[in-house]
Design a protein around this motif. Sequence first.
Motif, PDB file in Angstrom:
ATOM      1  N   TYR A 216      12.371  -5.744   7.847  1.00  0.00           N
ATOM      2  CA  TYR A 216      13.265  -4.709   7.311  1.00  0.00           C
ATOM      3  C   TYR A 216      13.443  -3.140   7.635  1.00  0.00           C
ATOM      4  CZ  TYR A 216      15.674  -1.935   3.590  1.00  0.00           C
ATOM      5  OH  TYR A 216      16.765  -1.066   2.589  1.00  0.00           O
TER       6      TYR A 216
ATOM      7  N   ALA B 241      14.644   0.757   6.489  1.00  0.00           N
ATOM      8  CA  ALA B 241      15.422   1.332   5.508  1.00  0.00           C
ATOM      9  C   ALA B 241      16.246   2.290   5.994  1.00  0.00           C
ATOM     10  CB  ALA B 241      14.291   2.356   4.575  1.00  0.00           C
TER      11      ALA B 241
ATOM     12  N   SER C  80       7.100  11.707   1.452  1.00  0.00           N
ATOM     13  CA  SER C  80       6.262  11.872   2.673  1.00  0.00           C
ATOM     14  C   SER C  80       4.878  12.189   2.168  1.00  0.00           C
ATOM     15  CB  SER C  80       6.677  12.668   3.823  1.00  0.00           C
ATOM     16  OG  SER C  80       7.196  14.003   3.155  1.00  0.00           O
TER      17      SER C  80
ATOM     18  N   GLY D 185       1.722   1.726  -5.465  1.00  0.00           N
ATOM     19  CA  GLY D 185       1.068   1.737  -4.255  1.00  0.00           C
ATOM     20  C   GLY D 185      -0.429   1.571  -4.416  1.00  0.00           C
TER      21      GLY D 185
ATOM     22  N   SER E  75       9.409   2.454  -2.376  1.00  0.00           N
ATOM     23  CA  SER E  75      10.763   3.084  -2.775  1.00  0.00           C
ATOM     24  C   SER E  75      11.838   3.010  -1.927  1.00  0.00           C
ATOM     25  CB  SER E  75      10.265   4.573  -3.126  1.00  0.00           C
ATOM     26  OG  SER E  75       9.142   4.659  -3.617  1.00  0.00           O
TER      27      SER E  75
ATOM     28  N   LYS F  35       0.808  -1.172   0.005  1.00  0.00           N
ATOM     29  CA  LYS F  35       0.048  -0.048   0.118  1.00  0.00           C
ATOM     30  C   LYS F  35       0.846   1.176   0.118  1.00  0.00           C
ATOM     31  CE  LYS F  35      -1.398   1.433   4.588  1.00  0.00           C
ATOM     32  NZ  LYS F  35      -1.966   0.562   6.002  1.00  0.00           N
ATOM     33  N   SER F  36       0.311   2.268  -0.483  1.00  0.00           N
ATOM     34  CA  SER F  36       0.952   3.552  -0.719  1.00  0.00           C
ATOM     35  C   SER F  36       1.646   3.822   0.752  1.00  0.00           C
ATOM     36  CB  SER F  36      -0.210   4.615  -1.118  1.00  0.00           C
ATOM     37  OG  SER F  36       0.203   5.838  -1.137  1.00  0.00           O
TER      38      SER F  36
ATOM     39  N   GLY G  26       6.780   2.191   2.282  1.00  0.00           N
ATOM     40  CA  GLY G  26       7.969   2.291   2.150  1.00  0.00           C
ATOM     41  C   GLY G  26       8.695   1.311   1.016  1.00  0.00           C
TER      42      GLY G  26
ATOM     43  N   THR H   2       3.637   6.922  -6.633  1.00  0.00           N
ATOM     44  CA  THR H   2       4.333   6.069  -7.542  1.00  0.00           C
ATOM     45  C   THR H   2       3.127   5.461  -8.431  1.00  0.00           C
ATOM     46  OG1 THR H   2       5.649   5.600  -5.533  1.00  0.00           O
ATOM     47  CG2 THR H   2       6.159   4.125  -7.450  1.00  0.00           C
TER      48      THR H   2
ATOM     49  N   GLY I 142       1.200   7.963  -2.330  1.00  0.00           N
ATOM     50  CA  GLY I 142       0.254   7.918  -3.636  1.00  0.00           C
ATOM     51  C   GLY I 142       1.153   8.497  -5.067  1.00  0.00           C
TER      52      GLY I 142
HETATM   53  N1  LIG Z   1      11.541   5.092  10.083  1.00  0.00           N
HETATM   54  C1  LIG Z   1      11.663   4.675   8.974  1.00  0.00           C
HETATM   55  N2  LIG Z   1      10.883   5.209   7.941  1.00  0.00           N
HETATM   56  C2  LIG Z   1      10.732   4.574   6.819  1.00  0.00           C
HETATM   57  C3  LIG Z   1      11.199   3.385   6.276  1.00  0.00           C
HETATM   58  N3  LIG Z   1      10.847   3.022   5.064  1.00  0.00           N
HETATM   59  C4  LIG Z   1      10.202   4.141   4.560  1.00  0.00           C
HETATM   60  N4  LIG Z   1      10.094   5.068   5.539  1.00  0.00           N
HETATM   61  C5  LIG Z   1       9.456   6.482   5.534  1.00  0.00           C
HETATM   62  O1  LIG Z   1       8.087   6.207   4.897  1.00  0.00           O
HETATM   63  C6  LIG Z   1       7.591   7.354   4.164  1.00  0.00           C
HETATM   64  C7  LIG Z   1       7.238   6.455   2.740  1.00  0.00           C
HETATM   65  O2  LIG Z   1       8.330   5.964   2.187  1.00  0.00           O
HETATM   66  P1  LIG Z   1       8.262   5.411   0.792  1.00  0.00           P
HETATM   67  O3  LIG Z   1       9.693   4.746   0.380  1.00  0.00           O
HETATM   68  O4  LIG Z   1       8.031   6.550  -0.065  1.00  0.00           O
HETATM   69  O5  LIG Z   1       6.959   4.727   0.393  1.00  0.00           O
HETATM   70  P2  LIG Z   1       6.228   4.148  -0.862  1.00  0.00           P
HETATM   71  O6  LIG Z   1       5.836   2.756  -0.371  1.00  0.00           O
HETATM   72  O7  LIG Z   1       7.296   4.098  -2.249  1.00  0.00           O
HETATM   73  O8  LIG Z   1       5.476   5.134  -1.094  1.00  0.00           O
HETATM   74  P3  LIG Z   1       4.502   5.471  -2.396  1.00  0.00           P
HETATM   75  O9  LIG Z   1       5.155   6.629  -3.122  1.00  0.00           O
HETATM   76  O10 LIG Z   1       3.132   6.153  -1.630  1.00  0.00           O
HETATM   77  O11 LIG Z   1       3.782   4.353  -3.152  1.00  0.00           O
HETATM   78  C8  LIG Z   1       8.992   8.073   3.841  1.00  0.00           C
HETATM   79  O12 LIG Z   1       8.701   9.488   4.680  1.00  0.00           O
HETATM   80  C9  LIG Z   1       9.810   7.316   4.161  1.00  0.00           C
HETATM   81  O13 LIG Z   1      11.223   7.999   4.527  1.00  0.00           O
HETATM   82  C10 LIG Z   1      11.878   2.635   7.320  1.00  0.00           C
HETATM   83  O14 LIG Z   1      12.215   1.635   7.219  1.00  0.00           O
HETATM   84  N5  LIG Z   1      11.846   3.287   8.775  1.00  0.00           N
END
Ligand SMILES: Nc1nc2c(ncn2[C@@H]2O[C@H](COP(=O)(O)OP(=O)(O)OP(=O)(O)O)[C@@H](O)[C@H]2O)c(=O)[nH]1
Length: 196
Positions: free
Chosen positions: A174, A176, A54, A78, A37, A31-32, A35, A59, A57
């Motif tokens: 995991y 990031a 942050s 997402g 990306s 889901k969007s 995390g 992607t 939606g």
């Molecule tokens: N603390 C923490 N924050 C994370 C982690 N992974 C992602 N984030 C944060 O969560 C938010 C969303 O992360 P993205 O990687 O952009 O998520 P996405 O699933 O690609 O989102 P969409 O573009 O909506 O599809 C960002 O602010 C990231 O920095 C993690 O493992 N730990």
Amino acid sequence: MIIKNVSLETVCGITSKLPETDKPEIAFAGKSNVGKSSLINGLMNRKALARTSSSPGKTQTINFYNINDQMYLVDLPGYGYAKVSKSEQEKWGKMIERYLHGSKQLKAVFLLIDIRHDPSANDRMMYDWINHQGFRPIIIATKLDKIKRSQLQKQVKLIRTGLGMPAQAPVLPYSALTKQGREEIWEYMEQFINEE
Ligand SMILES: Nc1nc2c(ncn2[C@@H]2O[C@H](COP(=O)(O)OP(=O)(O)OP(=O)(O)O)[C@@H](O)[C@H]2O)c(=O)[nH]1
């Protein structure tokens, strides 16, 4: 895998023809804002090749990342972002279905779930749907650094129960932030890539 070169080779919009690659593909769904990306950047050792944001939606494309000219990581859009209209979400559903169904090179689908939350109805739907397409989804529990170590087993159990997973199926945590879990995910991916 030692990452030598990566490139964003193909970006597919809703009406794009999906590429017919000649190398194994591993896809990522979730889901969007879960995390996705951030995970893909972490797996590729890149800071920002896959877009992270942050504002969820963003992607709304299917992106094919070429790794070492050996394989592709495929970033699926997402789902479940409220600001994307129902009809748009349905179109994307069909596009993802077309991909899962049509790709001759797709070896595995990883489904990302936020480790802090119970899987949503959409997550369950996606899990069942991936199964239905003939793949056994591998679950990655994201944002591991957001929970205490003592909560890990409980959260993993919530995910297992919430999705109705079989006992042996893996849940790979995991982060990031710390990259904890990266090697395990690569080990899984390599198994699928080397499988005939
Ligand atoms: N603390 C923490 N924050 C994370 C982690 N992974 C992602 N984030 C944060 O969560 C938010 C969303 O992360 P993205 O990687 O952009 O998520 P996405 O699933 O690609 O989102 P969409 O573009 O909506 O599809 C960002 O602010 C990231 O920095 C993690 O493992 N730990």
